[in-house]
Design a protein around this motif. Structure first.
Motif, PDB file in Angstrom:
ATOM      1  N   UNK A   7      10.415 -43.028  80.148  1.00  0.00           N
ATOM      2  CA  UNK A   7       9.359 -41.735  80.303  1.00  0.00           C
ATOM      3  C   UNK A   7       8.572 -41.616  79.160  1.00  0.00           C
ATOM      4  N   UNK A   8       7.355 -40.843  79.731  1.00  0.00           N
ATOM      5  CA  UNK A   8       6.301 -40.741  78.295  1.00  0.00           C
ATOM      6  C   UNK A   8       6.260 -39.509  78.072  1.00  0.00           C
ATOM      7  N   UNK A   9       6.552 -38.754  76.645  1.00  0.00           N
ATOM      8  CA  UNK A   9       6.488 -37.660  76.416  1.00  0.00           C
ATOM      9  C   UNK A   9       5.109 -37.011  75.932  1.00  0.00           C
ATOM     10  N   UNK A  10       4.448 -36.065  76.557  1.00  0.00           N
ATOM     11  CA  UNK A  10       3.194 -35.700  76.252  1.00  0.00           C
ATOM     12  C   UNK A  10       3.363 -34.555  75.350  1.00  0.00           C
ATOM     13  N   UNK A  11       2.955 -34.539  74.122  1.00  0.00           N
ATOM     14  CA  UNK A  11       3.331 -33.466  73.008  1.00  0.00           C
ATOM     15  C   UNK A  11       2.030 -33.523  72.059  1.00  0.00           C
ATOM     16  N   UNK A  12       2.020 -32.239  71.479  1.00  0.00           N
ATOM     17  CA  UNK A  12       0.847 -32.207  70.369  1.00  0.00           C
ATOM     18  C   UNK A  12       1.592 -32.135  69.109  1.00  0.00           C
ATOM     19  N   UNK A  13       0.834 -32.328  68.007  1.00  0.00           N
ATOM     20  CA  UNK A  13       1.446 -31.871  66.770  1.00  0.00           C
ATOM     21  C   UNK A  13       1.608 -30.487  66.534  1.00  0.00           C
ATOM     22  N   UNK A  24      -4.516 -44.265  80.624  1.00  0.00           N
ATOM     23  CA  UNK A  24      -5.160 -45.483  81.277  1.00  0.00           C
ATOM     24  C   UNK A  24      -4.789 -45.681  82.506  1.00  0.00           C
ATOM     25  N   UNK A  25      -3.432 -45.438  82.763  1.00  0.00           N
ATOM     26  CA  UNK A  25      -2.735 -45.999  84.133  1.00  0.00           C
ATOM     27  C   UNK A  25      -2.107 -44.628  84.604  1.00  0.00           C
ATOM     28  N   UNK A  26      -2.724 -43.779  85.320  1.00  0.00           N
ATOM     29  CA  UNK A  26      -2.110 -42.766  86.165  1.00  0.00           C
ATOM     30  C   UNK A  26      -0.972 -42.880  86.967  1.00  0.00           C
ATOM     31  N   UNK A  27      -1.215 -43.923  87.876  1.00  0.00           N
ATOM     32  CA  UNK A  27      -0.101 -44.187  88.671  1.00  0.00           C
ATOM     33  C   UNK A  27       1.079 -44.796  87.981  1.00  0.00           C
ATOM     34  N   UNK A  28       0.773 -45.849  87.094  1.00  0.00           N
ATOM     35  CA  UNK A  28       2.185 -46.342  86.584  1.00  0.00           C
ATOM     36  C   UNK A  28       2.712 -45.303  85.463  1.00  0.00           C
ATOM     37  N   UNK A  32       6.793 -43.904  85.930  1.00  0.00           N
ATOM     38  CA  UNK A  32       7.762 -43.868  85.063  1.00  0.00           C
ATOM     39  C   UNK A  32       8.373 -42.657  84.789  1.00  0.00           C
ATOM     40  N   UNK A  33       7.630 -41.487  84.938  1.00  0.00           N
ATOM     41  CA  UNK A  33       7.581 -40.288  84.559  1.00  0.00           C
ATOM     42  C   UNK A  33       7.061 -39.748  83.304  1.00  0.00           C
ATOM     43  N   UNK A  34       6.854 -38.615  83.399  1.00  0.00           N
ATOM     44  CA  UNK A  34       6.322 -37.772  81.969  1.00  0.00           C
ATOM     45  C   UNK A  34       7.020 -36.675  81.944  1.00  0.00           C
ATOM     46  N   UNK A  35       7.193 -36.077  80.585  1.00  0.00           N
ATOM     47  CA  UNK A  35       7.925 -34.955  80.095  1.00  0.00           C
ATOM     48  C   UNK A  35       6.653 -34.114  79.364  1.00  0.00           C
ATOM     49  N   UNK A  60       7.006 -36.828  88.119  1.00  0.00           N
ATOM     50  CA  UNK A  60       6.940 -38.011  88.436  1.00  0.00           C
ATOM     51  C   UNK A  60       5.829 -37.977  89.611  1.00  0.00           C
ATOM     52  N   UNK A  61       5.658 -39.043  90.097  1.00  0.00           N
ATOM     53  CA  UNK A  61       4.485 -39.833  91.021  1.00  0.00           C
ATOM     54  C   UNK A  61       4.519 -38.860  92.203  1.00  0.00           C
TER      55      UNK A  61
END
Length: 203
Positions: A7-13, A24-28, A32-35, A60-61
């Motif tokens: 999974x990918x974590x979307x975070x800010x400082x 770059x790859x929305x579908x991919x 895998x999933x984002x948090x 997820x997708x």
């Protein structure tokens, strides 16, 4: 919750009010999933167009496509991550002149929150990768200076010593002065706290 494997974590400082993540790859990425971390929210853009907001948690997708039925996965995407909690900005030793042209100093606190992440992104962040709270403080400082100057100018030094009721007047005057700027930039004011003017700086 911690991210799972892949999974990918979307975070800010923690010092940033808002940050940009290029996808770059929305579908991919969504396969895998984002948090999205607690206390933040994300705006998803595809090909530069706003798809919509994503709240904290896992995405997820399948959920993404149910939510944004017209989303084109072949495009690159951008996630705008911003803080949803209230935060404070402190302004110290703001100079102003009284009715007698005496120089006084005022401290004040602004308690703010992001009301419209898209407006903050387009009006403040623009092309930057992140927008620190320090940049917001610098942006608002001239407005705070002008607002306090307008509030202080009609009054004399002796009034500040005798009338604590003026403090509430300063709060209202500064809030009114800031209202237009904050509305245009997507920020909301929870409250203002301005101290009574004094004749010297605190050491």
């Amino acid at each position: 919750k911690p991210a799972l494997r892949g999974e990918t974590v979307w975070a800010r400082n923690s010092a940033d009010l808002i940050a940009r993540v290029e996808v770059r790859d929305l579908e991919g990425t969504f396969k895998k999933g984002i948090v999205i971390e607690h206390g933040t929210e994300a705006l998803l853009l595809a090909d530069g167009r706003l798809a919509g907001p994503l709240e904290p948690g896992r995405h997820n997708l399948q959920a993404l496509l149910r939510r944004f039925v017209h989303l084109q996965l072949r495009y690159e995407g951008t996630a705008i991550i911003y803080d949803t909690a209230e935060f404070s900005l402190q302004f110290k030793d703001v100079k102003a002149l009284t009715r007698e042209n005496a120089e006084v100093f005022v401290d004040c606190e602004l308690r703010l929150r992001v009301a419209d992440g898209n407006k903050v992104f387009t009006t403040l962040m623009k092309g930057a990768t992140q927008y620190p709270r320090a940049a917001l403080q610098a942006f608002l400082a001239p407005e705070v200076v002008n607002g306090l100057a307008e509030a202080v100018r009609p009054h004399g030094v002796q009034e500040f010593r005798e009338s604590f009721a003026l403090k509430a007047d300063f709060d209202r005057a500064l809030a009114s002065h800031l209202a237009t700027t904050l509305s245009h930039t997507g920020l909301a004011l929870a409250y203002v706290r301005a101290e009574l003017p004094r004749l010297c700086r605190y050491e």
